[in-house]
Design an enzyme around this catalytic site. Structure first.
Site, PDB file in Angstrom:
ATOM      1  N   ARG A 115       0.811  -1.235   0.000  1.00 38.95           N
ATOM      2  CA  ARG A 115       0.000   0.000   0.000  1.00 38.95           C
ATOM      3  C   ARG A 115       0.837   1.276   0.000  1.00 38.95           C
ATOM      4  O   ARG A 115       0.368   2.338   0.392  1.00 38.95           O
ATOM      5  CB  ARG A 115      -0.970   0.026   1.177  1.00 38.95           C
ATOM      6  N   LYS A 137       4.116  11.603 -11.441  1.00 41.47           N
ATOM      7  CA  LYS A 137       3.319  10.674 -12.264  1.00 41.47           C
ATOM      8  C   LYS A 137       4.114   9.385 -12.468  1.00 41.47           C
ATOM      9  O   LYS A 137       5.302   9.427 -12.792  1.00 41.47           O
ATOM     10  CB  LYS A 137       3.036  11.287 -13.636  1.00 41.47           C
ATOM     11  N   GLU A 179      12.630  17.223 -25.012  1.00 43.14           N
ATOM     12  CA  GLU A 179      11.833  17.731 -23.881  1.00 43.14           C
ATOM     13  C   GLU A 179      12.398  19.066 -23.393  1.00 43.14           C
ATOM     14  O   GLU A 179      11.648  19.916 -22.911  1.00 43.14           O
ATOM     15  CB  GLU A 179      11.809  16.722 -22.723  1.00 43.14           C
ATOM     16  N   LYS A 222       9.657  22.490 -15.440  1.00 46.42           N
ATOM     17  CA  LYS A 222       8.699  21.438 -15.066  1.00 46.42           C
ATOM     18  C   LYS A 222       8.232  21.653 -13.627  1.00 46.42           C
ATOM     19  O   LYS A 222       7.049  21.548 -13.313  1.00 46.42           O
ATOM     20  CB  LYS A 222       9.345  20.063 -15.223  1.00 46.42           C
ATOM     21  N   GLU A 232      -2.884  17.799 -12.644  1.00 51.48           N
ATOM     22  CA  GLU A 232      -3.184  17.997 -14.055  1.00 51.48           C
ATOM     23  C   GLU A 232      -4.637  18.379 -14.314  1.00 51.48           C
ATOM     24  O   GLU A 232      -5.370  17.701 -15.028  1.00 51.48           O
ATOM     25  CB  GLU A 232      -2.807  16.746 -14.874  1.00 51.48           C
ATOM     26  N   ARG A 236      -0.895  22.139 -16.141  1.00 50.70           N
ATOM     27  CA  ARG A 236       0.047  21.037 -16.339  1.00 50.70           C
ATOM     28  C   ARG A 236      -0.095  20.409 -17.723  1.00 50.70           C
ATOM     29  O   ARG A 236       0.857  19.851 -18.261  1.00 50.70           O
ATOM     30  CB  ARG A 236      -0.164  19.975 -15.258  1.00 50.70           C
ATOM     31  N   ASN A 240       2.293  18.776 -22.178  1.00 52.42           N
ATOM     32  CA  ASN A 240       2.073  17.831 -23.269  1.00 52.42           C
ATOM     33  C   ASN A 240       2.205  18.471 -24.648  1.00 52.42           C
ATOM     34  O   ASN A 240       1.805  17.879 -25.651  1.00 52.42           O
ATOM     35  CB  ASN A 240       0.696  17.178 -23.133  1.00 52.42           C
ATOM     36  N   HIS A 243       2.879  16.353 -27.600  1.00 49.65           N
ATOM     37  CA  HIS A 243       2.686  14.955 -27.187  1.00 49.65           C
ATOM     38  C   HIS A 243       1.454  14.289 -27.787  1.00 49.65           C
ATOM     39  O   HIS A 243       1.426  13.065 -27.886  1.00 49.65           O
ATOM     40  CB  HIS A 243       2.645  14.842 -25.669  1.00 49.65           C
ATOM     41  N   HIS A 247       2.848  10.988 -29.122  1.00 46.73           N
ATOM     42  CA  HIS A 247       2.429   9.663 -28.646  1.00 46.73           C
ATOM     43  C   HIS A 247       1.831   8.851 -29.780  1.00 46.73           C
ATOM     44  O   HIS A 247       2.051   7.640 -29.879  1.00 46.73           O
ATOM     45  CB  HIS A 247       1.398   9.799 -27.524  1.00 46.73           C
ATOM     46  N   HIS A 259      10.360   8.034 -27.568  1.00 46.43           N
ATOM     47  CA  HIS A 259       9.458   9.058 -27.037  1.00 46.43           C
ATOM     48  C   HIS A 259       9.943  10.467 -27.433  1.00 46.43           C
ATOM     49  O   HIS A 259       9.179  11.259 -27.983  1.00 46.43           O
ATOM     50  CB  HIS A 259       9.371   8.923 -25.517  1.00 46.43           C
TER      51      HIS A 259
HETATM   52  N1  NAD Z   1       6.270  10.144 -15.351  1.00 44.45           N
HETATM   53  C1  NAD Z   1       6.391  11.189 -16.137  1.00 44.45           C
HETATM   54  O1  NAD Z   1       5.999  12.311 -15.786  1.00 44.45           O
HETATM   55  C2  NAD Z   1       7.041  11.029 -17.477  1.00 44.45           C
HETATM   56  C3  NAD Z   1       7.403  12.156 -18.212  1.00 44.45           C
HETATM   57  C4  NAD Z   1       8.057  11.968 -19.421  1.00 44.45           C
HETATM   58  C5  NAD Z   1       8.325  10.693 -19.881  1.00 44.45           C
HETATM   59  N2  NAD Z   1       7.947   9.621 -19.132  1.00 44.45           N
HETATM   60  C6  NAD Z   1       8.224   8.255 -19.587  1.00 44.45           C
HETATM   61  O2  NAD Z   1       9.644   8.072 -19.662  1.00 44.45           O
HETATM   62  C7  NAD Z   1       9.918   7.080 -20.631  1.00 44.45           C
HETATM   63  C8  NAD Z   1      11.040   7.555 -21.526  1.00 44.45           C
HETATM   64  O3  NAD Z   1      12.176   7.781 -20.704  1.00 44.45           O
HETATM   65  P1  NAD Z   1      13.644   7.514 -21.283  1.00 44.45           P
HETATM   66  O4  NAD Z   1      13.812   8.219 -22.559  1.00 44.45           O
HETATM   67  O5  NAD Z   1      14.581   7.760 -20.185  1.00 44.45           O
HETATM   68  O6  NAD Z   1      13.563   5.962 -21.661  1.00 44.45           O
HETATM   69  P2  NAD Z   1      14.275   4.664 -21.076  1.00 44.45           P
HETATM   70  O7  NAD Z   1      14.066   4.539 -19.632  1.00 44.45           O
HETATM   71  O8  NAD Z   1      13.846   3.549 -21.949  1.00 44.45           O
HETATM   72  O9  NAD Z   1      15.817   4.970 -21.318  1.00 44.45           O
HETATM   73  C9  NAD Z   1      16.310   5.056 -22.624  1.00 44.45           C
HETATM   74  C10 NAD Z   1      17.449   4.065 -22.855  1.00 44.45           C
HETATM   75  O10 NAD Z   1      18.632   4.591 -22.255  1.00 44.45           O
HETATM   76  C11 NAD Z   1      19.179   3.641 -21.355  1.00 44.45           C
HETATM   77  N3  NAD Z   1      19.850   4.413 -20.320  1.00 44.45           N
HETATM   78  C12 NAD Z   1      19.285   5.247 -19.404  1.00 44.45           C
HETATM   79  N4  NAD Z   1      20.239   5.880 -18.722  1.00 44.45           N
HETATM   80  C13 NAD Z   1      21.434   5.463 -19.201  1.00 44.45           C
HETATM   81  C14 NAD Z   1      22.783   5.796 -18.911  1.00 44.45           C
HETATM   82  N5  NAD Z   1      23.107   6.719 -18.001  1.00 44.45           N
HETATM   83  N6  NAD Z   1      23.766   5.133 -19.594  1.00 44.45           N
HETATM   84  C15 NAD Z   1      23.441   4.226 -20.553  1.00 44.45           C
HETATM   85  N7  NAD Z   1      22.177   3.908 -20.900  1.00 44.45           N
HETATM   86  C16 NAD Z   1      21.198   4.525 -20.226  1.00 44.45           C
HETATM   87  C17 NAD Z   1      18.020   2.803 -20.923  1.00 44.45           C
HETATM   88  O11 NAD Z   1      18.446   1.528 -20.477  1.00 44.45           O
HETATM   89  C18 NAD Z   1      17.224   2.710 -22.220  1.00 44.45           C
HETATM   90  O12 NAD Z   1      17.774   1.738 -23.064  1.00 44.45           O
HETATM   91  C19 NAD Z   1       8.629   6.825 -21.379  1.00 44.45           C
HETATM   92  O13 NAD Z   1       8.075   5.613 -20.932  1.00 44.45           O
HETATM   93  C20 NAD Z   1       7.745   7.983 -20.988  1.00 44.45           C
HETATM   94  O14 NAD Z   1       6.362   7.664 -20.998  1.00 44.45           O
HETATM   95  C21 NAD Z   1       7.317   9.767 -17.949  1.00 44.45           C
HETATM   96 ZN    ZN Z   2       7.458  13.553 -22.871  1.00 40.23          ZN
END
Ligand code: NAD
Ligand code: ZN
Length: 357
Positions: A115, A137, A179, A222, A232, A236, A240, A243, A247, A259
């Site tokens: 929980r 989020k 971003e 942010k 949101e 907020r 997007n 996006h 998306h 992404h």
């Molecule tokens: N929660 C939120 O508010 C929010 C906001 C924006 C995006 N997101 C989410 O984030 C995700 C995208 O994030 P991302 O681009 O980090 O993707 P990811 O986590 O897939 O990382 C991208 C790649 O880089 C690698 N990696 C990460 N750090 C590394 C490092 N220091 N050295 C070597 N490799 C490394 C990872 O293993 C992966 O292969 C999506 O799922 C998206 O929906 C969430």
């Molecule tokens: Zn994004």
């Protein structure tokens, strides 16, 4: 390499936490994040082998397979199983070490395991530092679309150690820059200006002090937006920008488009739609394209993705009000707004206009 952290305080409805942006922070995780109980580390198969050994005092490490395709409930289930086997209880803190996928999965686990247990984010991708790790989020993707199941879970601290960016593949660094460009467009014209003029043309190998400054500047955008609207309900949604298109492009590509790359194409399409609906100067699109291209980002939607398929995919995005698509549009750099007033033909025309011919 060490760099004294910049502290950014984030307040939210139930408290506040610090985002620390520096280098050489991870070895002092427990102190800096004020963690008292055991640490359950969640990382992925790329980041774990590179950086997990920098963290001291970890009681249990769970490694999930890297990649968006693993941001699923099935992965969450395997994490629960491993935490239970390791005897992790409510005194523990879950620490996410990785990109946005690890942060979203680990945050969802932290929101629901027993929980809810304490949660600390250690983002290692540029995208996770400037976007995913701040704001609370969390969640996973469903076959029907991205981020369809999740929870709000505020971290107790975020440690953005920019020295981890040195191992980030260049195309992932570029994806994060999409971003950053978006953050400049939403509310920091000076940031956008530095990206537009090439003044801030950074790579994963740039000096860590420059990376620190870029990351802290982008996080502030942010932070200020989510502080104003934690759940949101209003402003907020402007985060997007790009996006709704982005998306949909990601989804139609079967998630082969990253992404950040989808966001880059989406920003161009959003500028095109803004000009089409006479909200902004038509020159805006070219300015955004220049800023994105300077970071090595794509600005055209591949021709193989049908405009109609992209349009249909937009409807599985949960950010639509009462069945209507919502778009974030631009009046100017630093001046964006939300609207549902765009017709199917106008949206299709903008997708087609920014597609490779
Ligand atoms: N929660 C939120 O508010 C929010 C906001 C924006 C995006 N997101 C989410 O984030 C995700 C995208 O994030 P991302 O681009 O980090 O993707 P990811 O986590 O897939 O990382 C991208 C790649 O880089 C690698 N990696 C990460 N750090 C590394 C490092 N220091 N050295 C070597 N490799 C490394 C990872 O293993 C992966 O292969 C999506 O799922 C998206 O929906 C969430
Ligand atoms: Zn994004």
């Amino acid at each position: 390499m060490k760099l004294d952290p910049i502290y950014l305080l984030v307040t939210h409805p139930t408290g506040q936490y610090d985002v620390l942006v520096g280098a050489g922070l991870l070895p002092n995780l427990a102190d800096l994040a004020q963690i008292r109980g055991p640490i359950a580390l969640i990382t992925d198969s790329n980041v774990g082998p590179l950086h997990a050994d920098r963290l001291g005092g970890v009681a249990c490490t769970v490694t999930i397979p890297a990649g968006e395709q693993h941001k699923t409930l099935a992965t969450v289930q395997t994490v629960y199983d491993q935490l239970l086997v390791a005897g992790i209880d409510r005194q523990a803190t879950i620490v996410a070490l990785g990109g946005g996928v690890v942060g979203d999965v680990a945050g969802f686990v932290a929101a629901t395991y027993m929980r809810g247990v304490a949660f600390v984010q250690c983002p290692t991708s540029l995208l996770a530092m400037v976007d995913a790790s701040v704001g609370g989020k969390t969640g996973v993707d469903m076959p029907q679309g991205k981020n369809l199941v999740g929870a709000f879970k505020q971290p107790t601290a975020v440690l953005a150690d920019v020295s981890t960016l040195q191992t980030l593949p260049p195309e992932e660094f570029a994806a994060g820059m999409a971003e950053v460009v978006k953050h400049g467009l939403i509310s920091n014209p000076e940031l956008f200006g530095r990206l537009e003029t090439g003044d801030w043309r950074l790579t994963h190998q740039s000096p860590i002090s420059s990376l620190q400054s870029l990351v802290a500047t982008a996080i502030k955008v942010k932070r200020d937006v989510v502080q104003e609207d934690p759940f949101e309900q209003g402003r907020r949604a402007t985060l997007n920008l790009g996006h709704t298109f982005g998306h949909a492009i990601e989804q139609v590509s079967g998630y082969r488009v990253r992404h950040g790359e989808g966001v880059a194409m989406g920003l161009v399409a959003a500028a095109n739609l803004s000009a089409r609906l006479e909200h902004c100067d038509p020159a805006m699109q070219g300015r955004i394209e220049n800023a994105l291209q300077a970071q090595g980002l794509p600005t055209r939607i591949p021709a193989e993705f049908e405009a109609n398929a992209i349009y249909q995919a937009m409807f599985s995005d949960k950010k639509k009000a009462a069945g209507k698509l919502r778009f974030i549009l631009l009046r100017d750099v630093g001046d964006v707004f939300v609207t549902a007033a765009a017709t199917e033909n106008e949206v299709l025309a903008s997708v087609t206009a920014v597609q490779f011919t």
